[in-house]
Design a protein around this motif. Structure first.
Motif, PDB file in Angstrom:
ATOM      1  N   GLY A  17       0.774  -1.221  -0.042  1.00 24.91           N
ATOM      2  CA  GLY A  17       0.016   0.093  -0.311  1.00 24.91           C
ATOM      3  C   GLY A  17       1.022   1.386  -0.123  1.00 24.91           C
ATOM      4  N   PHE A  18       2.074   1.178  -0.104  1.00 30.41           N
ATOM      5  CA  PHE A  18       3.033   2.067  -0.052  1.00 30.41           C
ATOM      6  C   PHE A  18       2.771   3.457  -0.845  1.00 30.41           C
ATOM      7  CE2 PHE A  18       6.960   5.021  -0.485  1.00 30.41           C
ATOM      8  CZ  PHE A  18       7.373   4.931   0.802  1.00 30.41           C
ATOM      9  N   GLY A  19       2.266   3.273  -2.100  1.00 31.34           N
ATOM     10  CA  GLY A  19       2.163   4.208  -3.306  1.00 31.34           C
ATOM     11  C   GLY A  19       0.629   4.613  -3.218  1.00 31.34           C
ATOM     12  N   ARG A  70      -0.872   6.401  -0.826  1.00 32.01           N
ATOM     13  CA  ARG A  70      -0.961   7.701   0.158  1.00 32.01           C
ATOM     14  C   ARG A  70      -1.734   8.795  -0.443  1.00 32.01           C
ATOM     15  NH1 ARG A  70       1.674  12.166   1.871  1.00 32.01           N
ATOM     16  NH2 ARG A  70       3.206  12.215   0.366  1.00 32.01           N
ATOM     17  N   LYS A  71      -1.494   9.081  -1.612  1.00 28.70           N
ATOM     18  CA  LYS A  71      -1.892  10.186  -2.252  1.00 28.70           C
ATOM     19  C   LYS A  71      -3.338   9.869  -3.211  1.00 28.70           C
ATOM     20  CE  LYS A  71       2.060  11.802  -3.420  1.00 28.70           C
ATOM     21  NZ  LYS A  71       2.879  12.688  -3.901  1.00 28.70           N
ATOM     22  N   ALA A 124      10.684   4.141  -3.535  1.00 28.25           N
ATOM     23  CA  ALA A 124       9.821   4.782  -2.915  1.00 28.25           C
ATOM     24  C   ALA A 124       9.253   6.225  -3.889  1.00 28.25           C
ATOM     25  CB  ALA A 124      10.279   5.638  -1.666  1.00 28.25           C
ATOM     26  N   LEU A 170       7.322   4.909  -6.669  1.00 31.24           N
ATOM     27  CA  LEU A 170       5.818   4.549  -6.211  1.00 31.24           C
ATOM     28  C   LEU A 170       5.111   6.161  -5.841  1.00 31.24           C
ATOM     29  CD1 LEU A 170       6.667   1.443  -3.676  1.00 31.24           C
ATOM     30  CD2 LEU A 170       5.341   1.641  -5.943  1.00 31.24           C
ATOM     31  N   GLY A 171       5.738   6.913  -6.175  1.00 30.98           N
ATOM     32  CA  GLY A 171       4.810   8.320  -6.267  1.00 30.98           C
ATOM     33  C   GLY A 171       5.271   9.268  -5.099  1.00 30.98           C
ATOM     34  N   GLU A 172       6.310   9.124  -4.545  1.00 33.45           N
ATOM     35  CA  GLU A 172       7.064   9.953  -3.469  1.00 33.45           C
ATOM     36  C   GLU A 172       8.037  11.041  -3.981  1.00 33.45           C
ATOM     37  OE1 GLU A 172       5.254  10.646  -1.078  1.00 33.45           O
ATOM     38  OE2 GLU A 172       4.161   8.930   0.009  1.00 33.45           O
ATOM     39  N   ARG A 178       9.621   8.590   5.047  1.00 33.02           N
ATOM     40  CA  ARG A 178       9.028   7.495   4.946  1.00 33.02           C
ATOM     41  C   ARG A 178       9.680   6.156   4.821  1.00 33.02           C
ATOM     42  NH1 ARG A 178       3.837   6.652   1.247  1.00 33.02           N
ATOM     43  NH2 ARG A 178       3.416   5.048   2.701  1.00 33.02           N
TER      44      ARG A 178
END
Lengths: 366, 295
Positions: A104-106, A108-109, B196, B199-201, B209
């Protein structure tokens, strides 16, 4: 099997160059990768395949050229804003998070509620065959399970393109074979474009719709697996994909689309123009022949075109036997593969034999 | 089989070899750590009358230590100073460790670490004295600030109080904090950071994170390494602390050497150990979520 034009290009590479200082890692890559295609970048280590994949993901800036993703130029777009997701060679599973938190890491938004997120994570885990593993600690997983978590984590974001960087190289043989068919099934199920980087030619042949063979930063050939295997564009591609015999040949003449070739050890052969990927100027050349395109003739068998020779080496694999045969008048050995069947003998080293051959299976390199 | 051969056989087992390997250290530790510690604990339950030690068991020292406001405030101040030093040191050490780990070329990293240890080339005592000069009423800090017109008269709150102790100790312990944090940052697989971002961060969120949680073991080690010895520091408060910066170790010294009350000194020492041990344990337990075994 003929050049299957993909429905709509999702990725367009136009003259992509990449320099690391003086080192020219990518030397003008042009390709279109279609929507829903399973595309492989195949080549030996250092050929630039991983650099190209990382450039598509946004981890490498390219020196010149363009990368279009779904029609949009990706110049200056960071990885977190590209519609691609990647499965890393090391899987990069976050060790401080549980399996579910990793998957589920991605999200968040993503604007989902907690329950919605939990359901999406559960579905993603179910899809990769890890249903019920959500609470496990990431460091307690086996290699194959990590790979599945990495897949679920990427696919849950529904990317337009999934990038896979040698995802199977860390697995043992059995696990690798299982994951190969599973990746194929998964790709068909989700319908997303997969781009696989691999140095394993067999893996590329098994899994891909099309394969780009890369050497020294260039695409040497881009074709579907069967075409790549049957009609390699160069001697180097032929050598890299599977096993190939090479015999020197003399190109005699070209007439009405046919090529007359003289091959010492085999004799005269007439080839279609399509069997020669390069120019076919009269003079010295080379023919390529796959081991299964030659057949050992046993007692009483005969064929239209036969060449006599002597068995120099025998390699027994159980289901197959490979013979190294020196044809009379040929300067080097050719390898012949024969399926072992009931009643079919295995020849011994030093035995005289006859090989049947077929000009249709030849590739001519001018 | 004779007993001696049985003994030499026992020494050849893995456990035997291990014991042989650690025996010099173990002997050393027993003589110089366990034995003095035991005598301190024993002493804390005794009393002293001028020069004679009364060996009857009593808890009087402990009740005095707990009730006397002087001891309480000194202990509290020691813990406060130590926690401030820990916070300041770790907060300043983290960016340095991060810079060396993430932004220095691999071939240059050992040079940087070497440079970080330069403060150790001079003695601790000299470094403390130097701070006394630097922070002095007519020292370079005040001189510069006055020269720049930032202040009109010298700052008085930077020397001979607890602030001076915090500044001096933070400087002295900086390398001890930088190194463990650096090691934990070095161990972070860089593909985690790429994953990370993939995955969009953003880079900032990736730091919070992924990088920070994975650096917790190093930060914890740094905090413990700084906190534990600073609670009981004696030289720095003595030299730059003035009366407002006196800490518990100074009182322990006074009890043992000036006031001839070794049992009271021992009691305060044991009390300090218990408090430091509890804080350390609490820190370890609080960060367990990030420091559990991982492969």
């Amino acid at each position: 099997m003929k050049d299957k034009t993909p429905p709509r290009p999702i990725i367009t590479l136009e003259g992509v160059h990449k320099y690391y200082g003086d080192y020219h890692a990518l030397r003008g890559i042009d390709a279109e990768i279609g929507e829903g295609e399973f595309f492989s970048l195949l080549g030996p280590s250092g050929c630039g395949k991983t650099t190209l994949l990382r450039a598509i993901a946004g981890f490498e800036d390219i020196s010149s050229g363009r990368i279009l993703l779904d029609g949009t130029d990706m110049e200056g777009v960071p990885p977190n804003r590209r519609p691609t997701n990647m499965v890393f060679q090391s899987y990069a599973i976050f060790p401080h998070l549980s399996v579910a938190e990793n998957v589920g890491f991605g999200l968040r938004k993503a604007g989902m509620g907690n329950a919605e997120k939990a359901r999406a994570v559960g579905e993603a885990l179910e899809m990769v065959g890890l249903g019920g593993y959500g609470d496990r600690a990431a460091h307690a997983l086996s290699g194959g399970q990590r790979q599945r978590v990495a897949l679920a984590r990427a696919l849950i974001l529904k990317p337009k393109v999934l990038l896979l960087d040698e995802p199977l190289s860390a697995l043992d043989k059995k696990m690798r074979e299982q994951m190969q068919s599973e990746l194929r099934r998964l790709q068909r199920q989700v319908g997303i474009t997969f781009i696989l980087v691999t140095h394993d030619q067999e893996e590329a042949l098994i899994m891909s719709d099309r394969i780009a063979v890369m050497f020294e930063g260039e695409i040497a050939q881009l074709a579907p697996p069967q075409e790549l295997y049957r009609r390699p564009a160069s001697r180097r591609v032929g050598e890299f994909i599977g096993m190939m015999n090479f015999l020197p040949a003399t190109i005699m003449s070209e007439a009405s689309g046919k090529l007359q070739v003289e091959v010492p050890g085999l004799g005269k052969a007439e080839l279609e123009r399509a069997q020669c990927p390069g120019p076919a100027n009269p003079g010295p050349g080379e023919i390529g022949l796959r081991p299964e395109s030659l057949t050992v003739l046993f007692d009483g068998q005969d064929a239209e075109r036969v060449a006599p020779g002597k068995v120099e080496e025998v390699t027994y694999y159980g289901d197959m036997t490979y013979y190294d045969v020196r044809l009379e008048g040929a300067p080097n050995n050719v390898t012949v593969s024969m399926r072992n069947m009931p009643g079919r003998p295995v020849l011994a080293r030093g035995e005289a034999t006859k090989l049947a051959w077929d000009a249709r299976a030849m590739v001519l390199f001018g | 089989m004779s007993q001696s051969s049985g003994f030499s056989k026992a020494l050849r087992t893995d456990a035997g070899k291990g014991l042989i390997l650690i025996s010099p250290t173990a002997l050393f530790a027993i003589l110089l750590l366990a034995a003095p510690l035991t005598s301190i604990v024993l002493l804390s339950f005794w009393t002293q009358n001028f020069l004679t030690i009364d060996r009857t068991f009593t808890l009087a020292n402990y009740s005095e230590a707990l009730t006397d406001p002087l001891y309480r405030s000194l202990m509290l101040r020691s813990v406060k100073i130590s926690l401030s030093v820990t916070a300041v040191t770790v907060l300043l050490a983290f960016p340095i460790a991060y810079f060396v780990s993430f932004h220095v070329r691999p071939s240059r990293k050992s040079l940087w670490l070497f440079l970080i240890t330069i403060p150790f080339w001079t003695s601790y005592l000299i470094r403390v004295f130097l701070w006394r000069v630097i922070l002095a009423y007519d020292g370079p800090v005040n001189g510069t600030l006055i020269g720049l017109g930032v202040i009109d008269e010298p700052l008085s709150w930077i020397l001979y109080n607890s602030n001076a102790v915090v500044i001096t100790l933070a400087h002295a312990f900086a390398p001890f904090a930088i190194l463990p944090i650096f090691v934990s940052l070095e161990k972070i697989d860089r593909s985690f950071l790429e994953a990370a971002q993939d995955l969009g961060e953003t880079k900032l969120m990736t730091f919070f994170r992924v990088t920070l949680p994975l650096a917790v073991p190093g930060v914890l080690a740094a905090a413990l390494i700084v906190m534990i010895p600073t609670v009981g520091d004696y030289v720095t408060p003595r030299l730059v602390g003035g009366s407002g910066g006196t800490m518990i170790a100074n009182m322990i010294y006074a009890q043992i050497f000036d006031l001839n009350d070794r049992p009271m000194g021992a009691t305060l020492a044991v009390g300090g150990m218990i408090i430091v041990g509890s804080i350390a344990l609490a820190l370890v337990l609080l960060t367990r979520r990030w420091t559990r075994a991982r492969s």
